[in-house]
Motif scaffolding. Structure first.
Motif, PDB file in Angstrom:
ATOM      1  N   ILE A 173       0.829  -1.194   0.000  1.00  9.87           N
ATOM      2  CA  ILE A 173       0.000   0.000   0.000  1.00  9.87           C
ATOM      3  C   ILE A 173       0.872   1.256   0.000  1.00  9.87           C
ATOM      4  O   ILE A 173       0.615   2.220  -0.728  1.00  9.87           O
ATOM      5  CB  ILE A 173      -0.963  -0.011   1.202  1.00  9.87           C
ATOM      6  N   GLN A 174       1.930   1.251   0.826  1.00  2.73           N
ATOM      7  CA  GLN A 174       2.800   2.425   0.891  1.00  2.73           C
ATOM      8  C   GLN A 174       3.466   2.708  -0.450  1.00  2.73           C
ATOM      9  O   GLN A 174       3.561   3.865  -0.889  1.00  2.73           O
ATOM     10  CB  GLN A 174       3.867   2.243   1.975  1.00  2.73           C
ATOM     11  N   GLU A 175       3.902   1.669  -1.125  1.00  2.00           N
ATOM     12  CA  GLU A 175       4.575   1.855  -2.405  1.00  2.00           C
ATOM     13  C   GLU A 175       3.587   2.272  -3.488  1.00  2.00           C
ATOM     14  O   GLU A 175       3.909   3.103  -4.349  1.00  2.00           O
ATOM     15  CB  GLU A 175       5.309   0.580  -2.815  1.00  2.00           C
ATOM     16  N   ILE A 176       2.383   1.719  -3.456  1.00  3.55           N
ATOM     17  CA  ILE A 176       1.362   2.131  -4.423  1.00  3.55           C
ATOM     18  C   ILE A 176       1.046   3.622  -4.251  1.00  3.55           C
ATOM     19  O   ILE A 176       0.928   4.372  -5.228  1.00  3.55           O
ATOM     20  CB  ILE A 176       0.079   1.292  -4.261  1.00  3.55           C
ATOM     21  N   ILE A 177       0.913   4.067  -3.001  1.00  3.27           N
ATOM     22  CA  ILE A 177       0.665   5.487  -2.750  1.00  3.27           C
ATOM     23  C   ILE A 177       1.796   6.336  -3.332  1.00  3.27           C
ATOM     24  O   ILE A 177       1.555   7.365  -3.979  1.00  3.27           O
ATOM     25  CB  ILE A 177       0.511   5.754  -1.237  1.00  3.27           C
ATOM     26  N   ARG A 178       3.028   5.914  -3.107  1.00  2.20           N
ATOM     27  CA  ARG A 178       4.170   6.672  -3.638  1.00  2.20           C
ATOM     28  C   ARG A 178       4.124   6.737  -5.161  1.00  2.20           C
ATOM     29  O   ARG A 178       4.338   7.805  -5.759  1.00  2.20           O
ATOM     30  CB  ARG A 178       5.490   6.036  -3.197  1.00  2.20           C
ATOM     31  N   MET A 179       3.831   5.624  -5.813  1.00  2.00           N
ATOM     32  CA  MET A 179       3.805   5.586  -7.274  1.00  2.00           C
ATOM     33  C   MET A 179       2.694   6.478  -7.848  1.00  2.00           C
ATOM     34  O   MET A 179       2.903   7.188  -8.834  1.00  2.00           O
ATOM     35  CB  MET A 179       3.638   4.134  -7.741  1.00  2.00           C
ATOM     36  N   TYR A 180       1.513   6.445  -7.233  1.00  2.00           N
ATOM     37  CA  TYR A 180       0.424   7.301  -7.700  1.00  2.00           C
ATOM     38  C   TYR A 180       0.746   8.776  -7.454  1.00  2.00           C
ATOM     39  O   TYR A 180       0.397   9.637  -8.265  1.00  2.00           O
ATOM     40  CB  TYR A 180      -0.888   6.918  -7.019  1.00  2.00           C
ATOM     41  N   SER A 181       1.398   9.065  -6.329  1.00  2.00           N
ATOM     42  CA  SER A 181       1.787  10.445  -6.049  1.00  2.00           C
ATOM     43  C   SER A 181       2.786  10.943  -7.087  1.00  2.00           C
ATOM     44  O   SER A 181       2.723  12.104  -7.520  1.00  2.00           O
ATOM     45  CB  SER A 181       2.383  10.551  -4.647  1.00  2.00           C
ATOM     46  N   ASP A 182       3.709  10.093  -7.484  1.00  2.00           N
ATOM     47  CA  ASP A 182       4.666  10.472  -8.521  1.00  2.00           C
ATOM     48  C   ASP A 182       3.963  10.787  -9.838  1.00  2.00           C
ATOM     49  O   ASP A 182       4.368  11.688 -10.573  1.00  2.00           O
ATOM     50  CB  ASP A 182       5.688   9.343  -8.743  1.00  2.00           C
ATOM     51  N   LYS A 183       2.903  10.055 -10.140  1.00  2.00           N
ATOM     52  CA  LYS A 183       2.218  10.219 -11.422  1.00  2.00           C
ATOM     53  C   LYS A 183       1.225  11.384 -11.419  1.00  2.00           C
ATOM     54  O   LYS A 183       1.112  12.125 -12.402  1.00  2.00           O
ATOM     55  CB  LYS A 183       1.485   8.920 -11.795  1.00  2.00           C
ATOM     56  N   PHE A 184       0.482  11.542 -10.314  1.00  2.00           N
ATOM     57  CA  PHE A 184      -0.621  12.512 -10.301  1.00  2.00           C
ATOM     58  C   PHE A 184      -0.346  13.742  -9.443  1.00  2.00           C
ATOM     59  O   PHE A 184      -1.162  14.665  -9.414  1.00  2.00           O
ATOM     60  CB  PHE A 184      -1.905  11.833  -9.811  1.00  2.00           C
ATOM     61  N   GLY A 185       0.763  13.776  -8.725  1.00  2.00           N
ATOM     62  CA  GLY A 185       1.030  14.910  -7.848  1.00  2.00           C
ATOM     63  C   GLY A 185       0.329  14.750  -6.512  1.00  2.00           C
ATOM     64  O   GLY A 185       0.131  13.638  -6.017  1.00  2.00           O
ATOM     65  N   HIS A 186      -0.089  15.888  -5.931  1.00  2.00           N
ATOM     66  CA  HIS A 186      -0.723  15.836  -4.614  1.00  2.00           C
ATOM     67  C   HIS A 186      -1.988  14.987  -4.655  1.00  2.00           C
ATOM     68  O   HIS A 186      -2.843  15.156  -5.526  1.00  2.00           O
ATOM     69  CB  HIS A 186      -1.074  17.238  -4.126  1.00  2.00           C
ATOM     70  N   LEU A 187      -2.119  14.085  -3.682  1.00  2.00           N
ATOM     71  CA  LEU A 187      -3.268  13.188  -3.601  1.00  2.00           C
ATOM     72  C   LEU A 187      -3.918  13.270  -2.230  1.00  2.00           C
ATOM     73  O   LEU A 187      -3.225  13.397  -1.206  1.00  2.00           O
ATOM     74  CB  LEU A 187      -2.840  11.726  -3.815  1.00  2.00           C
ATOM     75  N   GLN A 188      -5.223  13.147  -2.208  1.00  2.00           N
ATOM     76  CA  GLN A 188      -5.934  12.860  -0.980  1.00  2.00           C
ATOM     77  C   GLN A 188      -6.113  11.348  -0.918  1.00  2.00           C
ATOM     78  O   GLN A 188      -6.739  10.756  -1.814  1.00  2.00           O
ATOM     79  CB  GLN A 188      -7.288  13.551  -0.947  1.00  2.00           C
ATOM     80  N   ILE A 189      -5.559  10.720   0.100  1.00  2.00           N
ATOM     81  CA  ILE A 189      -5.655   9.269   0.252  1.00  2.00           C
ATOM     82  C   ILE A 189      -6.865   8.956   1.120  1.00  2.00           C
ATOM     83  O   ILE A 189      -6.969   9.425   2.260  1.00  2.00           O
ATOM     84  CB  ILE A 189      -4.393   8.673   0.896  1.00  2.00           C
ATOM     85  N   ILE A 190      -7.769   8.153   0.603  1.00  2.00           N
ATOM     86  CA  ILE A 190      -8.979   7.762   1.330  1.00  2.00           C
ATOM     87  C   ILE A 190      -8.990   6.240   1.419  1.00  2.00           C
ATOM     88  O   ILE A 190      -8.870   5.550   0.402  1.00  2.00           O
ATOM     89  CB  ILE A 190     -10.244   8.252   0.616  1.00  2.00           C
ATOM     90  N   ILE A 191      -9.133   5.732   2.614  1.00  2.00           N
ATOM     91  CA  ILE A 191      -9.105   4.281   2.806  1.00  2.00           C
ATOM     92  C   ILE A 191     -10.427   3.829   3.428  1.00  2.00           C
ATOM     93  O   ILE A 191     -10.984   4.484   4.305  1.00  2.00           O
ATOM     94  CB  ILE A 191      -7.888   3.858   3.671  1.00  2.00           C
ATOM     95  N   CYS A 192     -10.944   2.728   2.913  1.00  2.00           N
ATOM     96  CA  CYS A 192     -12.201   2.176   3.410  1.00  2.00           C
ATOM     97  C   CYS A 192     -12.069   0.656   3.453  1.00  2.00           C
ATOM     98  O   CYS A 192     -11.015   0.107   3.160  1.00  2.00           O
ATOM     99  CB  CYS A 192     -13.370   2.612   2.531  1.00  2.00           C
ATOM    100  N   GLY A 193     -13.144  -0.023   3.791  1.00  2.00           N
ATOM    101  CA  GLY A 193     -13.106  -1.484   3.849  1.00  2.00           C
ATOM    102  C   GLY A 193     -12.873  -2.000   5.255  1.00  2.00           C
ATOM    103  O   GLY A 193     -12.577  -1.246   6.187  1.00  2.00           O
TER     104      GLY A 193
END
Length: 236
Positions: free
Chosen positions: A183-203
C-alpha cells in the motif's frame, strides 16, 4: 429518506440517508430484513449495488419503491476513462463517487481494504482513470494454506512481528507487513504520477492500516454507502 443497499462479497449493508446525511447503517444477514427496513423507514428512493445477488430477486422485494440499480451505464457525477467500463466493479464506482463527494475538485486515491485490495484514482477534473486489484489479507492467508502442502491457515492478528520466529509468525509477517509495504509503495507511485493526492481508505481493515502507513490517510468506513447515495441523488 433514501436507502442505499450494498450487497458486497462478504457483507451486506444498508445505509439510510436524509439527503446527504447518513442517518443509520444496518448490516444485513438475510434478505428478509430488507422487508423490515422498508416497512420501518418507508424510503422514498432506493439504490442497489450487488456483486453477488440477483437483481431480480432484490427488485421483487421492492416492488412498491422507486429503485435505481447501479451499473456503469447509469449517469454518474464523474467521467469514466476505463477501457472496459462494463467490467468495472460496482463497489469501485460507488467508492469513487463517495470520495469525490467528500473531496471535490481533488486528486483522490481510494484504497479499499476488503476481500480484495482495490486502488482507484479520480483526478481534480472529475475523471476516473482506473486503478488496481490485489488479494486482501484473508485471501492471502487462504492462498498460502490452499496452495501449499504444509502451511496452516492463519487468522489475521494485529500484533505482527517483523521477524517471524515460528511458521505462524512468519506467515503473519509476510502477509501483513507485505500488505503494508504494498500500500505504501502504491501510494508513492500514484503520487509520482498525479502529484498531490488525498488518500482515502475504506473497507474492513481500514482502521488497522490507518496507523501503519506513512502517508496522511482519511478513513471513511462507509464510503461505498455514501457514494451510492450520491449517485442516487444525481439520478433523482
Amino acid at each position: 429518506m433514501n436507502l442505499a443497499l450494498d450487497f458486497g462479497n462478504t457483507f451486506t449493508k444498508a445505509g439510510l440517508f436524509k439527503e446527504n446525511e447518513l442517518v443509520e447503517v444496518i448490516r444485513l444477514t438475510d434478505q428478509v430484513e430488507i422487508d423490515k427496513i422498508i416497512t420501518d423507514f418507508n424510503p422514498e428512493h432506493v439504490i442497489v449495488s450487488s456483486v453477488n445477488q440477483s437483481i431480480e430477486d432484490i427488485q421483487s422485494r421492492l416492488n412498491d419503491v422507486a429503485v435505481t440499480i447501479l451499473s456503469p451505464d447509469l449517469p454518474l457525477p464523474f467521467k469514466i476513462n476505463y477501457k472496459t467500463p462494463q467490467t468495472l466493479g460496482l463497489d469501485r464506482i460507488a467508492a469513487v463517487a463517495g470520495a469525490q463527494g467528500i473531496f471535490p475538485d481533488t486528486n483522490c486515491l481510494v484504497i479499499d481494504t476488503g476481500t480484495c485490495f482495490t486502488y482507484d484514482i479520480i483526478d481534480n477534473k472529475s475523471t476516473y482513470h482506473g486503478g488496481g486489484i490485489s488479494p486482501g489479507i484473508s485471501l492471502r492467508f487462504r492462498a498460502l494454506h490452499n496452495f501449499t502442502a504444509n502451511l496452516p491457515l492463519i487468522e489475521f492478528e494485529k500484533d505482527v512481528p517483523l521477524v517471524g520466529q515460528s511458521t505462524k509468525e512468519s506467515i503473519l509477517s509476510g502477509v501483513v507487513n507485505g500488505a503494508i509495504a504494498e500500500i505504501q509503495e502504491i501510494i508513492r507511485m500514484y503520487s509520482d504520477k498525479f502529484g498531490h493526492l488525498q488518500i482515502i481508505i475504506c473497507g474492513g481493515d481500514a482502521k488497522f492500516f490507518e496507523n501503519k502507513l506513512k502517508a496522511s490517510i482519511f478513513v471513511a468506513p462507509e464510503l461505498v454507502l455514501r457514494g451510492l447515495n450520491r449517485i442516487l441523488l444525481y439520478n433523482v
